[in-house]
Design a protein around this motif. Structure first.
Motif, PDB file in Angstrom:
ATOM      1  N   LEU A  21     -19.366 -64.499  58.061  1.00  6.20           N
ATOM      2  CA  LEU A  21     -20.368 -65.516  58.387  1.00  6.20           C
ATOM      3  C   LEU A  21     -21.057 -66.042  57.135  1.00  6.20           C
ATOM      4  CD1 LEU A  21     -21.899 -63.905  61.595  1.00  6.20           C
ATOM      5  CD2 LEU A  21     -20.371 -65.891  61.473  1.00  6.20           C
ATOM      6  N   ALA A  22     -21.328 -65.165  56.176  1.00  3.09           N
ATOM      7  CA  ALA A  22     -21.993 -65.580  54.937  1.00  3.09           C
ATOM      8  C   ALA A  22     -21.109 -66.482  54.086  1.00  3.09           C
ATOM      9  CB  ALA A  22     -22.409 -64.351  54.127  1.00  3.09           C
ATOM     10  N   SER A  23     -19.794 -66.401  54.265  1.00  7.80           N
ATOM     11  CA  SER A  23     -18.865 -67.202  53.460  1.00  7.80           C
ATOM     12  C   SER A  23     -18.844 -68.671  53.872  1.00  7.80           C
ATOM     13  CB  SER A  23     -17.445 -66.648  53.580  1.00  7.80           C
ATOM     14  OG  SER A  23     -16.878 -66.995  54.837  1.00  7.80           O
ATOM     15  N   HIS A  24     -19.291 -68.963  55.087  1.00  8.25           N
ATOM     16  CA  HIS A  24     -19.238 -70.325  55.628  1.00  8.25           C
ATOM     17  C   HIS A  24     -17.814 -70.874  55.574  1.00  8.25           C
ATOM     18  CE1 HIS A  24     -23.569 -70.352  55.908  1.00  8.25           C
ATOM     19  NE2 HIS A  24     -23.635 -69.949  54.655  1.00  8.25           N
ATOM     20  N   ALA A  25     -16.839 -70.002  55.837  1.00 10.35           N
ATOM     21  CA  ALA A  25     -15.430 -70.406  55.842  1.00 10.35           C
ATOM     22  C   ALA A  25     -15.222 -71.493  56.896  1.00 10.35           C
ATOM     23  CB  ALA A  25     -14.545 -69.199  56.143  1.00 10.35           C
ATOM     24  N   PRO A  26     -14.438 -72.517  56.565  1.00  5.98           N
ATOM     25  CA  PRO A  26     -14.183 -73.581  57.545  1.00  5.98           C
ATOM     26  C   PRO A  26     -13.385 -73.040  58.728  1.00  5.98           C
ATOM     27  CG  PRO A  26     -12.857 -73.893  55.564  1.00  5.98           C
ATOM     28  CD  PRO A  26     -13.760 -72.733  55.300  1.00  5.98           C
ATOM     29  N   VAL A  27     -13.841 -73.347  59.928  1.00  8.63           N
ATOM     30  CA  VAL A  27     -13.211 -72.777  61.120  1.00  8.63           C
ATOM     31  C   VAL A  27     -12.348 -73.771  61.890  1.00  8.63           C
ATOM     32  CG1 VAL A  27     -14.852 -70.897  61.415  1.00  8.63           C
ATOM     33  CG2 VAL A  27     -15.341 -73.128  62.425  1.00  8.63           C
ATOM     34  N   ASP A  28     -12.269 -75.016  61.389  1.00 13.76           N
ATOM     35  CA  ASP A  28     -11.335 -75.955  62.010  1.00 13.76           C
ATOM     36  C   ASP A  28      -9.922 -75.449  61.725  1.00 13.76           C
ATOM     37  OD1 ASP A  28     -13.431 -77.532  62.808  1.00 13.76           O
ATOM     38  OD2 ASP A  28     -13.264 -78.925  61.133  1.00 13.76           O
TER      39      ASP A  28
ATOM     40  N   GLU B 110     -19.949 -58.656  68.975  1.00 12.47           N
ATOM     41  CA  GLU B 110     -21.157 -59.380  68.565  1.00 12.47           C
ATOM     42  C   GLU B 110     -20.789 -60.623  67.751  1.00 12.47           C
ATOM     43  OE1 GLU B 110     -24.195 -55.537  68.281  1.00 12.47           O
ATOM     44  OE2 GLU B 110     -23.051 -56.154  66.518  1.00 12.47           O
ATOM     45  N   LEU B 111     -19.742 -60.517  66.933  1.00 12.19           N
ATOM     46  CA  LEU B 111     -19.274 -61.679  66.171  1.00 12.19           C
ATOM     47  C   LEU B 111     -18.826 -62.787  67.117  1.00 12.19           C
ATOM     48  CD1 LEU B 111     -18.402 -63.208  63.605  1.00 12.19           C
ATOM     49  CD2 LEU B 111     -16.224 -61.943  63.735  1.00 12.19           C
ATOM     50  N   VAL B 112     -18.083 -62.427  68.161  1.00 12.24           N
ATOM     51  CA  VAL B 112     -17.627 -63.427  69.132  1.00 12.24           C
ATOM     52  C   VAL B 112     -18.830 -64.130  69.760  1.00 12.24           C
ATOM     53  CG1 VAL B 112     -16.409 -63.772  71.322  1.00 12.24           C
ATOM     54  CG2 VAL B 112     -15.452 -62.238  69.598  1.00 12.24           C
ATOM     55  N   ALA B 113     -19.852 -63.365  70.125  1.00 15.02           N
ATOM     56  CA  ALA B 113     -21.057 -63.950  70.716  1.00 15.02           C
ATOM     57  C   ALA B 113     -21.766 -64.876  69.719  1.00 15.02           C
ATOM     58  CB  ALA B 113     -22.000 -62.844  71.186  1.00 15.02           C
ATOM     59  N   GLU B 114     -21.826 -64.476  68.462  1.00 14.94           N
ATOM     60  CA  GLU B 114     -22.471 -65.301  67.441  1.00 14.94           C
ATOM     61  C   GLU B 114     -21.685 -66.598  67.213  1.00 14.94           C
ATOM     62  OE1 GLU B 114     -25.062 -66.802  64.583  1.00 14.94           O
ATOM     63  OE2 GLU B 114     -25.346 -65.324  66.157  1.00 14.94           O
ATOM     64  N   LEU B 115     -20.362 -66.501  67.187  1.00 11.41           N
ATOM     65  CA  LEU B 115     -19.540 -67.705  67.018  1.00 11.41           C
ATOM     66  C   LEU B 115     -19.742 -68.656  68.196  1.00 11.41           C
ATOM     67  CD1 LEU B 115     -16.279 -66.069  65.641  1.00 11.41           C
ATOM     68  CD2 LEU B 115     -17.922 -67.463  64.354  1.00 11.41           C
ATOM     69  N   LYS B 116     -19.819 -68.096  69.383  1.00 15.74           N
ATOM     70  CA  LYS B 116     -20.056 -68.908  70.572  1.00 15.74           C
ATOM     71  C   LYS B 116     -21.421 -69.589  70.471  1.00 15.74           C
ATOM     72  CE  LYS B 116     -18.822 -68.129  75.180  1.00 15.74           C
ATOM     73  NZ  LYS B 116     -18.722 -67.221  76.325  1.00 15.74           N
ATOM     74  N   ARG B 117     -22.440 -68.843  70.025  1.00 13.38           N
ATOM     75  CA  ARG B 117     -23.778 -69.407  69.855  1.00 13.38           C
ATOM     76  C   ARG B 117     -23.762 -70.569  68.865  1.00 13.38           C
ATOM     77  NH1 ARG B 117     -27.949 -69.605  66.752  1.00 13.38           N
ATOM     78  NH2 ARG B 117     -27.188 -68.297  65.072  1.00 13.38           N
ATOM     79  N   ARG B 118     -22.901 -70.472  67.848  1.00 15.25           N
ATOM     80  CA  ARG B 118     -22.787 -71.521  66.829  1.00 15.25           C
ATOM     81  C   ARG B 118     -21.815 -72.627  67.233  1.00 15.25           C
ATOM     82  NH1 ARG B 118     -22.804 -68.565  60.901  1.00 15.25           N
ATOM     83  NH2 ARG B 118     -24.528 -67.142  61.312  1.00 15.25           N
ATOM     84  N   ALA B 119     -21.304 -72.560  68.448  1.00 15.99           N
ATOM     85  CA  ALA B 119     -20.358 -73.546  68.989  1.00 15.99           C
ATOM     86  C   ALA B 119     -19.064 -73.602  68.187  1.00 15.99           C
ATOM     87  CB  ALA B 119     -21.007 -74.920  69.082  1.00 15.99           C
ATOM     88  N   VAL B 120     -18.627 -72.460  67.691  1.00 20.29           N
ATOM     89  CA  VAL B 120     -17.340 -72.360  66.994  1.00 20.29           C
ATOM     90  C   VAL B 120     -16.258 -72.137  68.043  1.00 20.29           C
ATOM     91  CG1 VAL B 120     -15.961 -70.982  65.382  1.00 20.29           C
ATOM     92  CG2 VAL B 120     -18.366 -71.476  64.864  1.00 20.29           C
ATOM     93  N   ALA B 121     -15.273 -73.012  68.063  1.00 18.74           N
ATOM     94  CA  ALA B 121     -14.230 -72.957  69.088  1.00 18.74           C
ATOM     95  C   ALA B 121     -12.979 -72.214  68.630  1.00 18.74           C
ATOM     96  CB  ALA B 121     -13.863 -74.359  69.525  1.00 18.74           C
ATOM     97  N   ALA B 122     -12.968 -71.691  67.422  1.00 18.36           N
ATOM     98  CA  ALA B 122     -11.775 -70.992  66.920  1.00 18.36           C
ATOM     99  C   ALA B 122     -11.473 -69.787  67.802  1.00 18.36           C
ATOM    100  CB  ALA B 122     -12.007 -70.532  65.478  1.00 18.36           C
ATOM    101  N   PRO B 123     -10.205 -69.620  68.166  1.00 22.72           N
ATOM    102  CA  PRO B 123      -9.853 -68.455  68.984  1.00 22.72           C
ATOM    103  C   PRO B 123     -10.036 -67.154  68.202  1.00 22.72           C
ATOM    104  CG  PRO B 123      -7.879 -69.622  68.278  1.00 22.72           C
ATOM    105  CD  PRO B 123      -9.050 -70.441  67.835  1.00 22.72           C
ATOM    106  N   VAL B 124     -10.459 -66.118  68.918  1.00 21.68           N
ATOM    107  CA  VAL B 124     -10.685 -64.811  68.312  1.00 21.68           C
ATOM    108  C   VAL B 124      -9.806 -63.786  68.998  1.00 21.68           C
ATOM    109  CG1 VAL B 124     -12.372 -63.014  67.781  1.00 21.68           C
ATOM    110  CG2 VAL B 124     -13.080 -65.425  67.780  1.00 21.68           C
TER     111      VAL B 124
END
Length: 141
Positions: free
Chosen positions: A41-48, A65-79
């Protein structure tokens, strides 16, 4: 920024992380690794055009917890969640959080590569559908 898919491997186990990195790289897929969810998360890696493979149990933020955080940030990348400590409640929690797949360690190369390729293909399909919706909205405007 490249439209070529990338897989982010997040695992605190250095050996497992490097093994997955080597496997994915040999399969011809771009890959980058992180030792923790916090580092990712700190890296701000592009998730497109990305797929995330994460271990469940890690120090700090765990994989669910990471999946929940990504969802909160509206990241659609599959996990894809991997774990050496699977139990039914954990699998249910991960699936309810929205993971693309849940794989128990040890797994064979084909299992993880098939899951990664399927997740990337589904993401590409969603991206294409969204691009088509955007084109239609632009024409209607």
């Amino acid at each position: 920024m490249s439209n070529e898919p990338i897989v982010y491997v997040i695992d605190d186990d250095e050996g497992a992380r490097h093994s997955l990195e080597f496997l994915i790289d040999c399969a011809g897929i771009r890959v980058r690794t992180f030792p923790s969810a916090d580092a990712f998360l700190a890296s701000h890696a592009p998730v497109d055009h990305a797929c995330i493979v994460t271990d469940v149990r890690m120090p700090g933020m765990n994989g669910v917890e990471l999946v929940a955080e990504l969802k909160r940030r509206a990241v659609a990348a599959p996990v894809i969640v991997i774990t050496g400590h699977a139990d039914v409640p954990l699998a249910i929690q991960a699936m309810k959080a929205g993971v693309a797949d849940f794989i128990e360690k040890p797994f064979d190369d084909d299992t993880i590569l098939t899951a990664i390729r399927a997740a990337i293909a589904r993401q590409n399909d969603r991206d294409e559908a969204q691009a088509e919706r955007d084109r239609i909205r632009a024409r209607m405007a």
